[in-house]
Design a protein around this motif. Structure first.
Motif, PDB file in Angstrom:
ATOM      1  N   LEU A 346       0.722  -1.168  -0.006  1.00 59.32           N
ATOM      2  CA  LEU A 346      -0.016  -0.129  -0.015  1.00 59.32           C
ATOM      3  C   LEU A 346       0.782   1.301  -0.016  1.00 59.32           C
ATOM      4  N   VAL A 347       1.776   1.298   1.011  1.00 57.69           N
ATOM      5  CA  VAL A 347       2.733   2.445   1.053  1.00 57.69           C
ATOM      6  C   VAL A 347       3.601   2.723  -0.691  1.00 57.69           C
ATOM      7  N   THR A 348       3.944   1.528  -0.989  1.00 60.88           N
ATOM      8  CA  THR A 348       4.694   1.455  -2.327  1.00 60.88           C
ATOM      9  C   THR A 348       3.704   1.985  -3.308  1.00 60.88           C
ATOM     10  N   ALA A 349       2.519   1.491  -3.512  1.00 61.39           N
ATOM     11  CA  ALA A 349       1.591   1.859  -4.849  1.00 61.39           C
ATOM     12  C   ALA A 349       0.959   3.119  -4.515  1.00 61.39           C
ATOM     13  N   THR A 350       0.764   3.763  -3.107  1.00 64.41           N
ATOM     14  CA  THR A 350       0.050   4.855  -3.015  1.00 64.41           C
ATOM     15  C   THR A 350       1.222   5.972  -3.258  1.00 64.41           C
ATOM     16  N   THR A 351       2.464   5.978  -2.615  1.00 62.40           N
ATOM     17  CA  THR A 351       3.462   6.938  -2.851  1.00 62.40           C
ATOM     18  C   THR A 351       3.495   6.987  -4.515  1.00 62.40           C
ATOM     19  N   HIS A 352       3.536   6.000  -5.234  1.00 70.04           N
ATOM     20  CA  HIS A 352       4.010   6.156  -6.595  1.00 70.04           C
ATOM     21  C   HIS A 352       2.992   6.919  -7.329  1.00 70.04           C
ATOM     22  N   ARG A 353       1.736   7.278  -6.855  1.00 68.64           N
ATOM     23  CA  ARG A 353       0.828   7.949  -7.271  1.00 68.64           C
ATOM     24  C   ARG A 353       0.662   9.748  -7.010  1.00 68.64           C
ATOM     25  N   ARG A 354       1.808   9.840  -6.667  1.00 72.13           N
ATOM     26  CA  ARG A 354       2.145  11.519  -6.203  1.00 72.13           C
ATOM     27  C   ARG A 354       1.825  12.210  -7.465  1.00 72.13           C
ATOM     28  N   ARG A 355       2.437  11.928  -8.675  1.00 71.20           N
ATOM     29  CA  ARG A 355       2.156  12.573  -9.755  1.00 71.20           C
ATOM     30  C   ARG A 355       0.611  12.705 -10.144  1.00 71.20           C
ATOM     31  N   GLU A 356      -0.109  11.594 -10.083  1.00 72.61           N
ATOM     32  CA  GLU A 356      -1.584  11.366 -10.257  1.00 72.61           C
ATOM     33  C   GLU A 356      -2.389  12.198  -9.514  1.00 72.61           C
ATOM     34  N   PHE A 357      -2.116  12.286  -8.273  1.00 74.08           N
ATOM     35  CA  PHE A 357      -2.645  13.371  -7.259  1.00 74.08           C
ATOM     36  C   PHE A 357      -2.540  14.642  -7.644  1.00 74.08           C
ATOM     37  N   GLY A 358      -1.390  15.021  -7.921  1.00 76.14           N
ATOM     38  CA  GLY A 358      -1.081  16.464  -8.434  1.00 76.14           C
ATOM     39  C   GLY A 358      -1.697  16.711  -9.680  1.00 76.14           C
ATOM     40  N   GLN A 359      -1.767  15.945 -10.504  1.00 78.14           N
ATOM     41  CA  GLN A 359      -2.859  16.098 -11.779  1.00 78.14           C
ATOM     42  C   GLN A 359      -4.011  16.398 -11.414  1.00 78.14           C
ATOM     43  N   GLN A 360      -4.848  15.633 -10.535  1.00 77.23           N
ATOM     44  CA  GLN A 360      -6.071  15.820 -10.226  1.00 77.23           C
ATOM     45  C   GLN A 360      -6.249  17.021  -9.279  1.00 77.23           C
TER      46      GLN A 360
END
Length: 450
Positions: A346-360
Protein backbone atom coordinates in the motif's frame (compact mmCIF):
# COMPACT_ATOMS: atom_id res chain seq x y z
CA UNK A 1 23.27 -3.68 -18.46
CA UNK A 2 24.91 -4.58 -15.13
CA UNK A 3 26.05 -0.98 -14.77
CA UNK A 4 22.53 0.20 -15.60
CA UNK A 5 21.10 -2.20 -13.01
CA UNK A 6 23.38 -0.85 -10.28
CA UNK A 7 22.59 2.73 -11.28
CA UNK A 8 18.87 1.98 -11.21
CA UNK A 9 19.14 0.45 -7.74
CA UNK A 10 20.97 3.55 -6.43
CA UNK A 11 18.57 6.05 -7.95
CA UNK A 12 15.29 4.21 -7.29
CA UNK A 13 15.67 3.00 -3.71
CA UNK A 14 12.04 3.72 -2.88
CA UNK A 15 10.74 1.83 -5.90
CA UNK A 16 12.66 -1.30 -4.85
CA UNK A 17 11.70 -1.08 -1.18
CA UNK A 18 8.68 -3.37 -1.48
CA UNK A 19 10.61 -6.13 -3.25
CA UNK A 20 13.54 -5.81 -0.85
CA UNK A 21 11.29 -6.11 2.21
CA UNK A 22 9.53 -9.17 0.74
CA UNK A 23 12.90 -10.85 0.15
CA UNK A 24 14.24 -9.86 3.58
CA UNK A 25 11.19 -11.20 5.42
CA UNK A 26 11.11 -14.29 3.22
CA UNK A 27 14.77 -15.08 3.88
CA UNK A 28 14.22 -14.54 7.61
CA UNK A 29 11.27 -16.96 7.68
CA UNK A 30 13.04 -19.58 5.58
CA UNK A 31 16.29 -19.51 7.59
CA UNK A 32 14.51 -19.39 10.95
CA UNK A 33 12.53 -22.56 10.25
CA UNK A 34 15.37 -24.25 8.34
CA UNK A 35 17.57 -23.77 11.41
CA UNK A 36 15.27 -26.20 13.22
CA UNK A 37 16.63 -28.87 10.86
CA UNK A 38 20.15 -27.93 11.98
CA UNK A 39 18.93 -28.12 15.58
CA UNK A 40 17.37 -31.56 14.97
CA UNK A 41 20.74 -33.02 13.97
CA UNK A 42 21.97 -35.30 16.74
CA UNK A 43 18.55 -35.56 18.40
CA UNK A 44 16.10 -38.45 18.27
CA UNK A 45 12.59 -39.49 19.13
CA UNK A 46 9.74 -37.03 19.64
CA UNK A 47 12.00 -33.98 19.78
CA UNK A 48 13.49 -34.68 16.35
CA UNK A 49 10.06 -35.38 14.89
CA UNK A 50 8.66 -32.12 16.28
CA UNK A 51 11.56 -30.01 15.03
CA UNK A 52 11.55 -31.63 11.60
CA UNK A 53 7.78 -31.37 11.16
CA UNK A 54 7.69 -27.70 12.10
CA UNK A 55 10.63 -26.92 9.82
CA UNK A 56 9.20 -28.71 6.79
CA UNK A 57 5.50 -27.89 7.15
CA UNK A 58 5.68 -24.26 8.25
CA UNK A 59 8.82 -23.57 6.26
CA UNK A 60 7.23 -25.11 3.18
CA UNK A 61 4.18 -22.91 3.38
CA UNK A 62 6.41 -19.97 4.12
CA UNK A 63 8.24 -20.69 0.86
CA UNK A 64 4.98 -20.70 -1.12
CA UNK A 65 3.88 -17.38 0.36
CA UNK A 66 7.30 -15.81 -0.04
CA UNK A 67 7.56 -16.71 -3.73
CA UNK A 68 4.04 -15.43 -4.32
CA UNK A 69 4.73 -12.17 -2.45
CA UNK A 70 8.05 -11.55 -4.22
CA UNK A 71 6.43 -12.13 -7.62
CA UNK A 72 3.57 -9.79 -6.73
CA UNK A 73 5.81 -6.95 -5.53
CA UNK A 74 8.17 -7.33 -8.50
CA UNK A 75 5.23 -7.18 -10.88
CA UNK A 76 4.04 -3.98 -9.20
CA UNK A 77 7.54 -2.47 -9.38
CA UNK A 78 7.99 -3.27 -13.07
CA UNK A 79 4.49 -2.05 -13.88
CA UNK A 80 5.25 1.28 -12.23
CA UNK A 81 8.31 1.58 -14.47
CA UNK A 82 6.38 0.98 -17.67
CA UNK A 83 7.17 4.39 -19.14
CA UNK A 84 10.87 4.07 -18.27
CA UNK A 85 11.11 0.65 -19.93
CA UNK A 86 9.29 1.98 -22.99
CA UNK A 87 11.78 4.85 -23.30
CA UNK A 88 14.72 2.44 -23.05
CA UNK A 89 13.18 0.39 -25.86
CA UNK A 90 12.71 3.49 -27.96
CA UNK A 91 16.43 4.34 -27.75
CA UNK A 92 17.49 0.88 -28.84
CA UNK A 93 17.50 -1.39 -25.79
CA UNK A 94 16.58 -4.96 -26.75
CA UNK A 95 14.17 -7.18 -24.76
CA UNK A 96 17.13 -9.37 -23.76
CA UNK A 97 19.02 -6.35 -22.37
CA UNK A 98 16.01 -5.13 -20.43
CA UNK A 99 15.46 -8.64 -19.10
CA UNK A 100 19.08 -8.83 -17.89
CA UNK A 101 18.67 -5.42 -16.25
CA UNK A 102 15.56 -6.49 -14.30
CA UNK A 103 17.08 -9.83 -13.31
CA UNK A 104 20.35 -8.13 -12.34
CA UNK A 105 18.53 -5.64 -10.12
CA UNK A 106 16.53 -8.42 -8.48
CA UNK A 107 19.52 -10.70 -7.99
CA UNK A 108 21.47 -7.91 -6.30
CA UNK A 109 18.55 -7.14 -4.01
CA UNK A 110 18.09 -10.83 -3.16
CA UNK A 111 21.74 -11.29 -2.13
CA UNK A 112 21.75 -8.18 0.08
CA UNK A 113 18.34 -8.99 1.60
CA UNK A 114 19.32 -12.58 2.41
CA UNK A 115 22.63 -11.58 4.01
CA UNK A 116 20.98 -8.88 6.13
CA UNK A 117 18.31 -11.41 7.17
CA UNK A 118 20.82 -13.73 8.89
CA UNK A 119 20.83 -11.93 12.29
CA UNK A 120 17.03 -11.64 12.27
CA UNK A 121 16.71 -15.32 11.38
CA UNK A 122 19.03 -16.25 14.26
CA UNK A 123 16.82 -14.39 16.72
CA UNK A 124 13.60 -15.80 15.23
CA UNK A 125 14.96 -19.35 15.25
CA UNK A 126 15.99 -19.05 18.91
CA UNK A 127 12.52 -17.74 19.69
CA UNK A 128 10.90 -20.74 17.98
CA UNK A 129 13.03 -23.19 19.93
CA UNK A 130 12.33 -21.29 23.15
CA UNK A 131 8.61 -21.61 22.49
CA UNK A 132 9.01 -25.37 22.01
CA UNK A 133 11.03 -25.56 25.23
CA UNK A 134 8.36 -23.65 27.14
CA UNK A 135 5.57 -25.93 25.88
CA UNK A 136 7.52 -29.05 26.80
CA UNK A 137 7.59 -30.37 23.24
CA UNK A 138 11.39 -30.23 23.05
CA UNK A 139 13.63 -30.93 26.09
CA UNK A 140 15.47 -27.93 27.52
CA UNK A 141 18.85 -29.59 27.10
CA UNK A 142 18.58 -29.43 23.29
CA UNK A 143 20.47 -26.32 22.25
CA UNK A 144 19.90 -24.11 19.25
CA UNK A 145 21.96 -24.59 16.10
CA UNK A 146 22.15 -22.33 13.07
CA UNK A 147 24.20 -24.07 10.43
CA UNK A 148 24.63 -24.98 6.77
CA UNK A 149 21.04 -26.09 6.20
CA UNK A 150 19.63 -22.73 7.29
CA UNK A 151 22.18 -20.72 5.32
CA UNK A 152 21.88 -22.83 2.18
CA UNK A 153 18.10 -22.79 2.15
CA UNK A 154 17.83 -19.13 3.09
CA UNK A 155 20.39 -17.77 0.64
CA UNK A 156 19.79 -20.28 -2.14
CA UNK A 157 15.99 -20.30 -2.14
CA UNK A 158 15.71 -16.53 -1.74
CA UNK A 159 18.03 -15.91 -4.67
CA UNK A 160 16.46 -18.64 -6.85
CA UNK A 161 12.86 -17.60 -6.16
CA UNK A 162 13.61 -13.89 -6.62
CA UNK A 163 15.46 -14.33 -9.91
CA UNK A 164 12.82 -16.80 -11.12
CA UNK A 165 10.10 -14.26 -10.36
CA UNK A 166 12.20 -11.60 -12.11
CA UNK A 167 12.53 -13.75 -15.23
CA UNK A 168 8.76 -14.21 -15.38
CA UNK A 169 8.11 -10.52 -14.78
CA UNK A 170 10.79 -9.39 -17.24
CA UNK A 171 9.53 -11.69 -19.99
CA UNK A 172 6.05 -10.29 -19.61
CA UNK A 173 7.24 -6.66 -19.53
CA UNK A 174 9.70 -6.81 -22.42
CA UNK A 175 7.67 -8.73 -24.99
CA UNK A 176 5.30 -5.84 -25.80
CA UNK A 177 6.15 -3.14 -28.34
CA UNK A 178 7.13 0.44 -27.42
CA UNK A 179 3.74 1.96 -28.25
CA UNK A 180 1.95 -0.74 -26.26
CA UNK A 181 4.30 -0.15 -23.31
CA UNK A 182 3.54 3.59 -23.31
CA UNK A 183 -0.20 2.93 -23.46
CA UNK A 184 0.04 0.38 -20.65
CA UNK A 185 1.96 2.87 -18.52
CA UNK A 186 -0.91 5.35 -18.87
CA UNK A 187 -3.80 2.90 -18.57
CA UNK A 188 -3.05 -0.51 -17.12
CA UNK A 189 -4.61 -3.46 -18.92
CA UNK A 190 -6.98 -5.38 -16.71
CA UNK A 191 -7.05 -8.64 -18.62
CA UNK A 192 -5.92 -12.00 -17.29
CA UNK A 193 -3.20 -13.94 -19.04
CA UNK A 194 -3.78 -17.57 -19.91
CA UNK A 195 -1.11 -18.68 -17.43
CA UNK A 196 -2.77 -16.71 -14.66
CA UNK A 197 -6.15 -18.28 -15.40
CA UNK A 198 -4.66 -21.78 -15.54
CA UNK A 199 -2.84 -21.18 -12.25
CA UNK A 200 -6.00 -19.91 -10.56
CA UNK A 201 -8.05 -22.88 -11.76
CA UNK A 202 -5.33 -25.29 -10.61
CA UNK A 203 -5.08 -23.84 -7.10
CA UNK A 204 -8.86 -23.65 -6.67
CA UNK A 205 -9.24 -27.22 -7.93
CA UNK A 206 -6.61 -28.40 -5.43
CA UNK A 207 -8.42 -26.58 -2.63
CA UNK A 208 -11.76 -28.12 -3.64
CA UNK A 209 -10.21 -31.57 -3.85
CA UNK A 210 -8.75 -31.26 -0.36
CA UNK A 211 -12.09 -30.05 0.95
CA UNK A 212 -13.96 -33.00 -0.54
CA UNK A 213 -11.38 -35.47 0.78
CA UNK A 214 -11.64 -33.94 4.27
CA UNK A 215 -15.45 -34.01 4.36
CA UNK A 216 -15.75 -37.57 3.03
CA UNK A 217 -12.68 -39.71 3.63
CA UNK A 218 -11.44 -38.03 6.83
CA UNK A 219 -14.62 -38.32 8.89
CA UNK A 220 -13.77 -39.84 12.25
CA UNK A 221 -10.04 -39.44 11.57
CA UNK A 222 -9.58 -36.97 14.42
CA UNK A 223 -6.72 -34.51 14.12
CA UNK A 224 -5.51 -36.27 10.97
CA UNK A 225 -8.21 -34.32 9.12
CA UNK A 226 -6.09 -31.21 9.67
CA UNK A 227 -3.49 -32.56 7.27
CA UNK A 228 -5.85 -32.16 4.32
CA UNK A 229 -8.13 -29.32 5.42
CA UNK A 230 -5.35 -27.06 6.72
CA UNK A 231 -3.90 -26.53 3.26
CA UNK A 232 -7.16 -25.87 1.45
CA UNK A 233 -7.61 -22.24 2.51
CA UNK A 234 -4.05 -21.33 1.43
CA UNK A 235 -4.55 -22.93 -1.99
CA UNK A 236 -7.94 -21.21 -2.38
CA UNK A 237 -6.56 -17.82 -1.29
CA UNK A 238 -3.74 -18.05 -3.83
CA UNK A 239 -6.21 -19.09 -6.54
CA UNK A 240 -8.48 -16.12 -5.83
CA UNK A 241 -5.49 -13.77 -5.59
CA UNK A 242 -4.47 -14.80 -9.11
CA UNK A 243 -7.94 -13.71 -10.25
CA UNK A 244 -7.61 -10.34 -8.48
CA UNK A 245 -7.79 -8.17 -11.65
CA UNK A 246 -11.03 -9.84 -12.71
CA UNK A 247 -12.44 -9.62 -9.19
CA UNK A 248 -11.70 -5.89 -9.02
CA UNK A 249 -13.45 -5.28 -12.33
CA UNK A 250 -16.51 -7.18 -11.12
CA UNK A 251 -16.55 -5.40 -7.75
CA UNK A 252 -16.18 -2.00 -9.43
CA UNK A 253 -19.07 -2.78 -11.78
CA UNK A 254 -21.31 -3.68 -8.85
CA UNK A 255 -20.29 -0.76 -6.63
CA UNK A 256 -19.86 1.98 -9.26
CA UNK A 257 -23.39 3.35 -8.83
CA UNK A 258 -23.34 3.57 -5.00
CA UNK A 259 -19.82 5.05 -5.05
CA UNK A 260 -20.87 7.83 -7.45
CA UNK A 261 -24.05 8.61 -5.51
CA UNK A 262 -22.51 8.60 -2.05
CA UNK A 263 -19.04 9.93 -2.84
CA UNK A 264 -19.72 12.67 -5.36
CA UNK A 265 -16.49 13.81 -7.03
CA UNK A 266 -14.43 11.45 -4.85
CA UNK A 267 -16.69 8.57 -5.80
CA UNK A 268 -16.35 9.32 -9.52
CA UNK A 269 -12.57 9.51 -9.21
CA UNK A 270 -12.50 6.25 -7.22
CA UNK A 271 -14.48 4.41 -9.91
CA UNK A 272 -12.22 5.80 -12.64
CA UNK A 273 -9.05 4.82 -10.78
CA UNK A 274 -10.29 1.32 -10.00
CA UNK A 275 -11.00 0.79 -13.68
CA UNK A 276 -7.82 2.42 -15.01
CA UNK A 277 -5.39 1.00 -12.44
CA UNK A 278 -6.67 -2.56 -12.23
CA UNK A 279 -3.20 -4.12 -12.08
CA UNK A 280 -2.00 -1.84 -9.31
CA UNK A 281 -5.20 -2.35 -7.33
CA UNK A 282 -4.88 -6.13 -7.81
CA UNK A 283 -1.42 -6.00 -6.20
CA UNK A 284 -3.00 -4.41 -3.11
CA UNK A 285 -5.94 -6.83 -3.08
CA UNK A 286 -3.67 -9.89 -3.10
CA UNK A 287 -2.26 -9.59 0.47
CA UNK A 288 -5.74 -8.76 1.83
CA UNK A 289 -7.09 -12.03 0.41
CA UNK A 290 -4.13 -14.03 1.75
CA UNK A 291 -4.29 -12.34 5.15
CA UNK A 292 -8.02 -12.91 5.60
CA UNK A 293 -8.28 -16.36 4.03
CA UNK A 294 -5.42 -18.06 5.82
CA UNK A 295 -5.98 -16.26 9.13
CA UNK A 296 -9.71 -17.04 9.32
CA UNK A 297 -9.31 -20.60 8.04
CA UNK A 298 -6.54 -21.62 10.43
CA UNK A 299 -8.08 -19.94 13.49
CA UNK A 300 -11.43 -21.63 12.89
CA UNK A 301 -9.62 -24.92 12.28
CA UNK A 302 -8.11 -24.86 15.76
CA UNK A 303 -11.31 -23.53 17.31
CA UNK A 304 -13.31 -26.43 15.85
CA UNK A 305 -10.70 -28.91 17.09
CA UNK A 306 -10.76 -27.46 20.61
CA UNK A 307 -14.58 -27.56 20.67
CA UNK A 308 -14.57 -31.19 19.50
CA UNK A 309 -12.11 -32.17 22.24
CA UNK A 310 -14.16 -30.38 24.90
CA UNK A 311 -17.40 -31.96 23.71
CA UNK A 312 -15.81 -35.41 23.94
CA UNK A 313 -14.37 -34.67 27.40
CA UNK A 314 -10.86 -35.56 26.24
CA UNK A 315 -7.55 -34.09 27.36
CA UNK A 316 -5.05 -33.09 24.71
CA UNK A 317 -2.29 -35.55 23.98
CA UNK A 318 1.32 -34.52 23.34
CA UNK A 319 0.74 -34.95 19.60
CA UNK A 320 -2.34 -32.73 19.71
CA UNK A 321 -0.40 -30.07 21.59
CA UNK A 322 2.24 -30.24 18.86
CA UNK A 323 -0.42 -29.73 16.21
CA UNK A 324 -1.97 -26.82 18.09
CA UNK A 325 1.42 -25.17 18.44
CA UNK A 326 2.08 -25.75 14.74
CA UNK A 327 -1.24 -24.17 13.82
CA UNK A 328 -0.60 -21.07 15.89
CA UNK A 329 2.91 -20.74 14.49
CA UNK A 330 1.41 -20.95 10.99
CA UNK A 331 -1.15 -18.31 11.94
CA UNK A 332 1.48 -16.04 13.41
CA UNK A 333 3.83 -16.38 10.45
CA UNK A 334 1.10 -15.79 7.89
CA UNK A 335 -0.55 -12.92 9.75
CA UNK A 336 2.72 -11.08 10.36
CA UNK A 337 4.09 -11.68 6.88
CA UNK A 338 0.91 -10.80 4.97
CA UNK A 339 0.19 -7.82 7.23
CA UNK A 340 3.64 -6.38 6.59
CA UNK A 341 3.31 -7.08 2.87
CA UNK A 342 -0.11 -5.40 2.84
CA UNK A 343 1.28 -2.28 4.48
CA UNK A 344 4.40 -2.38 2.31
CA UNK A 345 2.45 -2.75 -0.94
CA UNK A 346 0.00 0.00 0.00
CA UNK A 347 2.78 2.44 0.89
CA UNK A 348 4.63 1.70 -2.36
CA UNK A 349 1.55 1.88 -4.56
CA UNK A 350 0.16 5.04 -2.95
CA UNK A 351 3.48 6.90 -2.90
CA UNK A 352 3.92 6.16 -6.61
CA UNK A 353 0.66 8.03 -7.28
CA UNK A 354 2.13 11.41 -6.26
CA UNK A 355 2.06 12.60 -9.87
CA UNK A 356 -1.51 11.36 -10.37
CA UNK A 357 -2.68 13.18 -7.23
CA UNK A 358 -0.97 16.36 -8.41
CA UNK A 359 -2.70 16.17 -11.79
CA UNK A 360 -6.08 15.70 -10.12
CA UNK A 361 -5.50 18.77 -7.94
CA UNK A 362 -4.39 20.87 -10.92
CA UNK A 363 -7.60 19.77 -12.67
CA UNK A 364 -9.68 21.19 -9.78
CA UNK A 365 -9.88 18.43 -7.17
CA UNK A 366 -9.26 19.54 -3.59
CA UNK A 367 -6.86 17.65 -1.25
CA UNK A 368 -9.94 16.50 0.67
CA UNK A 369 -11.46 15.03 -2.48
CA UNK A 370 -8.19 13.24 -3.30
CA UNK A 371 -8.11 11.76 0.20
CA UNK A 372 -11.79 10.85 -0.11
CA UNK A 373 -10.98 9.04 -3.33
CA UNK A 374 -8.25 7.01 -1.62
CA UNK A 375 -10.61 6.24 1.27
CA UNK A 376 -13.29 4.91 -1.08
CA UNK A 377 -10.76 2.88 -3.07
CA UNK A 378 -9.45 1.39 0.17
CA UNK A 379 -12.96 0.57 1.33
CA UNK A 380 -13.69 -1.27 -1.93
CA UNK A 381 -10.39 -3.16 -1.80
CA UNK A 382 -10.76 -4.07 1.87
CA UNK A 383 -14.37 -5.24 1.48
CA UNK A 384 -13.57 -7.21 -1.64
CA UNK A 385 -10.47 -8.78 -0.07
CA UNK A 386 -12.36 -9.75 3.10
CA UNK A 387 -15.18 -11.36 1.11
CA UNK A 388 -12.72 -13.28 -1.07
CA UNK A 389 -10.68 -14.28 1.97
CA UNK A 390 -13.81 -15.51 3.73
CA UNK A 391 -14.69 -17.59 0.67
CA UNK A 392 -11.17 -19.07 0.67
CA UNK A 393 -11.49 -19.92 4.37
CA UNK A 394 -14.67 -21.90 3.68
CA UNK A 395 -12.57 -24.47 1.80
CA UNK A 396 -11.03 -25.32 5.19
CA UNK A 397 -13.76 -24.50 7.71
CA UNK A 398 -16.76 -26.33 6.23
CA UNK A 399 -15.05 -29.66 5.40
CA UNK A 400 -13.18 -29.81 8.71
CA UNK A 401 -16.34 -29.00 10.67
CA UNK A 402 -18.14 -31.82 8.85
CA UNK A 403 -15.27 -34.23 9.54
CA UNK A 404 -15.02 -33.39 13.26
CA UNK A 405 -18.55 -32.50 14.32
CA UNK A 406 -20.81 -33.82 11.57
CA UNK A 407 -22.17 -30.37 10.74
CA UNK A 408 -20.98 -27.80 8.21
CA UNK A 409 -21.57 -24.82 10.51
CA UNK A 410 -19.10 -24.55 13.41
CA UNK A 411 -20.36 -23.58 16.87
CA UNK A 412 -17.84 -20.79 17.37
CA UNK A 413 -19.89 -18.05 15.77
CA UNK A 414 -18.66 -15.19 13.58
CA UNK A 415 -16.26 -13.67 16.12
CA UNK A 416 -13.05 -14.86 14.44
CA UNK A 417 -14.17 -13.65 11.01
CA UNK A 418 -15.20 -10.27 12.39
CA UNK A 419 -11.90 -9.81 14.23
CA UNK A 420 -9.71 -10.73 11.24
CA UNK A 421 -11.86 -8.67 8.85
CA UNK A 422 -11.70 -5.64 11.16
CA UNK A 423 -7.90 -5.90 11.35
CA UNK A 424 -7.67 -6.14 7.54
CA UNK A 425 -9.90 -3.09 7.10
CA UNK A 426 -7.95 -1.04 9.66
CA UNK A 427 -4.58 -1.96 8.16
CA UNK A 428 -5.77 -1.10 4.65
CA UNK A 429 -7.51 2.16 5.53
CA UNK A 430 -4.96 3.58 7.96
CA UNK A 431 -1.98 2.76 5.71
CA UNK A 432 -3.54 4.07 2.49
CA UNK A 433 -4.89 7.27 4.03
CA UNK A 434 -1.74 7.95 6.05
CA UNK A 435 0.46 7.57 2.98
CA UNK A 436 -1.89 9.63 0.78
CA UNK A 437 -2.02 12.39 3.38
CA UNK A 438 1.76 12.69 3.35
CA UNK A 439 1.82 12.52 -0.45
CA UNK A 440 -0.67 15.35 -1.04
CA UNK A 441 1.40 17.70 1.11
CA UNK A 442 3.67 18.07 -1.90
CA UNK A 443 2.57 21.09 -3.96
CA UNK A 444 0.60 20.01 -7.03
CA UNK A 445 2.98 21.60 -9.53
CA UNK A 446 6.00 20.00 -7.87
CA UNK A 447 4.23 16.60 -7.76
CA UNK A 448 3.45 16.70 -11.48
CA UNK A 449 7.06 17.52 -12.21
CA UNK A 450 8.32 14.43 -10.34
Amino acid sequence: MLRLSLSSLRRRRGAFAASFLAMFLGATILMAFASLLDTAEGTSGTAKSTLTTMALVVGGWGLVLVVFAVTSTLTLSVRQRGAELALLKSVGATPAQLGRMIVGETGGLAVVAALLAVPAALLAGRGLLGMLHASGQVPDEIGYAFGPVALTMGLGITFASATGAALITARRATRVRVTESLMAAAVEPGGLSRKRIVGAVLFLALALNLGVVTATMMRGAGTDAMATSGQADIFAAIGLALLAPLIIRLATGVLAGPLRRLGGVAGELAVTNLRRRTGQMASVLTPIILFTGTGVGTLYLQDIENASMSAAGLAKTAEQKDIETLNFVVIGMIVVFTAIMLVNTLVTATTHRRREFGQQRLAGATPGQVLGTVALESAVLAATGVVCGAVAALFTVLPFSIARSGTAVPDGGPGILVAVAALAVVLTGVTALGTARRTVRTPAVAAVGV
